[in-house]
Design a protein around this motif. Sequence first.
Motif, mmCIF file in Angstrom:
data_model
loop_
_atom_site.group_PDB
_atom_site.id
_atom_site.type_symbol
_atom_site.label_atom_id
_atom_site.label_comp_id
_atom_site.label_asym_id
_atom_site.label_seq_id
_atom_site.Cartn_x
_atom_site.Cartn_y
_atom_site.Cartn_z
ATOM 1 N N GLN A 20 55.775 100.472 25.627
ATOM 2 C CA GLN A 20 54.086 100.721 24.681
ATOM 3 C C GLN A 20 53.103 100.307 25.703
ATOM 4 O O GLN A 20 53.160 99.696 27.082
ATOM 5 N N GLU A 21 52.134 101.715 25.798
ATOM 6 C CA GLU A 21 50.683 101.309 26.704
ATOM 7 C C GLU A 21 50.019 100.999 25.260
ATOM 8 O O GLU A 21 49.794 101.274 24.093
ATOM 9 N N GLY A 22 49.182 99.559 25.171
ATOM 10 C CA GLY A 22 48.604 99.162 24.589
ATOM 11 C C GLY A 22 47.273 98.627 24.251
ATOM 12 O O GLY A 22 46.440 98.654 24.075
ATOM 13 N N THR A 23 46.604 99.146 25.685
ATOM 14 C CA THR A 23 45.530 99.864 25.816
ATOM 15 C C THR A 23 45.267 100.708 26.949
ATOM 16 O O THR A 23 45.598 101.504 27.495
ATOM 17 N N SER A 24 43.470 102.023 26.925
ATOM 18 C CA SER A 24 43.521 102.746 27.538
ATOM 19 C C SER A 24 41.951 102.798 28.283
ATOM 20 O O SER A 24 41.490 103.246 28.372
ATOM 21 N N SER A 25 42.300 101.517 28.774
ATOM 22 C CA SER A 25 41.322 101.504 29.238
ATOM 23 C C SER A 25 40.946 100.881 30.925
ATOM 24 O O SER A 25 41.723 100.143 31.190
ATOM 25 N N PRO A 26 40.387 101.694 31.570
ATOM 26 C CA PRO A 26 40.249 101.450 33.296
ATOM 27 C C PRO A 26 40.570 100.442 33.748
ATOM 28 O O PRO A 26 40.817 99.455 34.535
ATOM 29 N N ILE A 311 43.075 95.348 47.036
ATOM 30 C CA ILE A 311 41.990 96.343 46.311
ATOM 31 C C ILE A 311 40.684 95.196 46.071
ATOM 32 O O ILE A 311 39.952 93.736 46.167
ATOM 33 N N GLN A 312 39.827 96.082 45.850
ATOM 34 C CA GLN A 312 38.452 95.396 46.176
ATOM 35 C C GLN A 312 37.219 96.143 44.710
ATOM 36 O O GLN A 312 37.755 96.245 43.826
ATOM 37 N N GLY A 313 35.929 95.850 44.789
ATOM 38 C CA GLY A 313 35.083 95.811 44.243
ATOM 39 C C GLY A 313 35.076 95.408 42.895
ATOM 40 O O GLY A 313 33.637 95.284 42.026
ATOM 41 N N ALA A 314 36.272 94.140 42.779
ATOM 42 C CA ALA A 314 36.007 93.681 41.460
ATOM 43 C C ALA A 314 36.230 91.848 41.786
ATOM 44 O O ALA A 314 36.498 91.149 42.545
ATOM 45 N N VAL A 356 34.042 90.708 36.762
ATOM 46 C CA VAL A 356 32.727 91.700 37.128
ATOM 47 C C VAL A 356 32.584 93.105 38.277
ATOM 48 O O VAL A 356 33.105 92.113 38.226
ATOM 49 N N LEU A 357 31.976 93.706 37.667
ATOM 50 C CA LEU A 357 32.005 94.806 38.318
ATOM 51 C C LEU A 357 30.847 95.708 38.090
ATOM 52 O O LEU A 357 30.099 94.912 37.669
ATOM 53 N N GLN A 358 30.504 95.760 40.097
ATOM 54 C CA GLN A 358 28.842 96.688 39.945
ATOM 55 C C GLN A 358 27.898 95.727 40.348
ATOM 56 O O GLN A 358 26.488 96.034 39.732
ATOM 57 N N ASN A 359 28.311 94.096 40.369
ATOM 58 C CA ASN A 359 27.541 93.105 40.247
ATOM 59 C C ASN A 359 27.401 93.291 38.625
ATOM 60 O O ASN A 359 25.869 92.467 38.643
ATOM 61 N N LYS A 360 28.129 93.208 37.476
ATOM 62 C CA LYS A 360 27.734 93.250 36.120
ATOM 63 C C LYS A 360 28.843 92.822 35.697
ATOM 64 O O LYS A 360 30.063 93.352 35.650
ATOM 65 N N SER A 361 28.355 91.518 34.533
ATOM 66 C CA SER A 361 29.310 91.390 33.767
ATOM 67 C C SER A 361 29.681 92.488 33.023
ATOM 68 O O SER A 361 29.074 92.898 32.516
ATOM 69 N N ILE A 362 31.460 92.360 32.448
ATOM 70 C CA ILE A 362 31.400 93.472 31.577
ATOM 71 C C ILE A 362 31.536 92.673 29.678
ATOM 72 O O ILE A 362 32.574 91.432 30.179
ATOM 73 N N ASN A 363 31.215 92.128 29.115
ATOM 74 C CA ASN A 363 30.625 91.794 27.616
ATOM 75 C C ASN A 363 31.206 92.924 26.672
ATOM 76 O O ASN A 363 31.624 94.251 27.075
ATOM 77 N N GLU A 387 38.869 96.151 12.790
ATOM 78 C CA GLU A 387 37.791 95.536 13.920
ATOM 79 C C GLU A 387 36.465 96.680 14.932
ATOM 80 O O GLU A 387 37.375 97.799 15.490
ATOM 81 N N ILE A 388 35.895 96.488 14.602
ATOM 82 C CA ILE A 388 35.026 97.785 15.533
ATOM 83 C C ILE A 388 33.704 96.921 16.653
ATOM 84 O O ILE A 388 33.092 95.989 16.110
ATOM 85 N N GLY A 389 33.970 97.254 17.872
ATOM 86 C CA GLY A 389 33.068 97.070 18.776
ATOM 87 C C GLY A 389 32.661 97.585 19.598
ATOM 88 O O GLY A 389 33.154 99.127 20.081
ATOM 89 N N LYS A 390 32.961 96.761 21.254
ATOM 90 C CA LYS A 390 32.576 98.029 21.982
ATOM 91 C C LYS A 390 32.021 97.013 23.074
ATOM 92 O O LYS A 390 31.568 95.563 23.772
ATOM 93 N N ARG A 391 33.002 97.712 24.494
ATOM 94 C CA ARG A 391 31.963 96.721 25.586
ATOM 95 C C ARG A 391 32.227 97.365 27.375
ATOM 96 O O ARG A 391 32.537 98.485 26.657
ATOM 97 N N GLY A 392 31.243 96.711 27.915
ATOM 98 C CA GLY A 392 31.114 97.455 29.365
ATOM 99 C C GLY A 392 29.732 97.853 28.876
ATOM 100 O O GLY A 392 29.565 97.942 27.721
ATOM 101 N N THR A 393 29.079 99.060 29.641
ATOM 102 C CA THR A 393 28.024 99.811 30.045
ATOM 103 C C THR A 393 28.332 101.308 30.212
ATOM 104 O O THR A 393 29.219 100.996 31.218
#
Length: 423
Positions: A20-26, A311-314, A356-363, A387-393
Amino acid sequence: MIKKIIVSICLLFSLAIFAQEGTSSPYSFYGIGDIKFKGTIENRSMGSLSVFPDSIHLNIQNPAQFASLKLTSFALGGTYANTKSKTETQEAKARRTSLDYMAIGIPVGKLGIGFGLIPYSSVGYKIGKTTYITNTNNDTIRSIYSKYNGIGGVNKVFLGFGYRLTKNINIGADLQYNFGTIETKDLQYQTDLQYGSRENNVSDLRGVNFDLGITYQTKVNAKQSFFGSLTYTPEATLTVGNTRNVEIVQLLSTSAVTVIERQNVPVADTKIKLPSKLSFGAGFGEVKKWLVGGEVTLLNNSVMSNRFNDIQGATFENAVRYSLGGFFIPNYNSYAKYYKRIVYRGGLRYENTGLVLQNKSINDFAANIGFGMPLSGTFTNINIGLEIGKRGTKYYNLVEENYINLSIGLSLSDKWFVKRKFD
């Protein structure tokens, strides 16, 4: 007969879980992927709250709750996820169906035993990108096509014990074996060149950790009770065996890729620390009628790292999750009106994921509702959660994910191991 059905279901889903693929998030590219498990559907429908004991429903977030079981319980849950991802310039939609957990709990006097399988984290993304190179007249000279794919994750097999220490206090512990494979592919192809390149990375993850838990319950008055819960998970380590190869490839008109040449690249094996976790909560209400509660979960996520050293950037920071929720049953003894026996659940969840990506916390923020639908004449429940939600910006070159998750689970309880008096 019912035991044969459960065994058949277990075999079916134990085979399906690895594909299974349980996510589609980068965001699942980093660390060990998205942490998918946030409790059973009953708990998730209350904002992932795990404070309340239950005699016929499994609570696998706190092992001390196994001691509350009165019947042997089988729990199975899955989720259909619909996600809309967007940046400042682009949008995309994705759908995934995945198994969330499969577990069995068995009461033995004051002791409760639980075991099962949990897809703990998931990696799953497909990203395509085209970069145009222009001259001084702003004419396109060439374009570079890039494609990034990832799949896999970490699964947990657990064995837990809960013990009723006193009338008011349960204690428990569980042992978890973590295992899984994560595969990522990075393809680049330039339009004015015959061949492109693809980098393939594979990580095999293994490790052991455990949880400790305690619960407290006492009467406040003739009807209302107070509930308390505490869970602690010490820091643990996953060993990561890494392999990498680089390929010269040709991209066909059908979008298929032909490998022209392959070369193995030596990379170091690594270790990933699973953060220590402390969760504590409290609730209040009338048993079999209504309950409300809150919970706070603290993770020492700053010890986390990525699978490969390059792996860089995170980066990672300590994480926190706040849960608030409860349930209401109009009349669990009603026989004339079915809707009065339904368990109505609701909750809110807010968390800093620790990434933390681009110095921004992922909420991540979500609102939950759910229903427990009892089957007449049995202790079995079909549980539905939304469940209805939002993650990141979408700003700062990041991705905003708006998701709607529909979860369906089976909670089947019965008396097992009863000695027959008549043949």
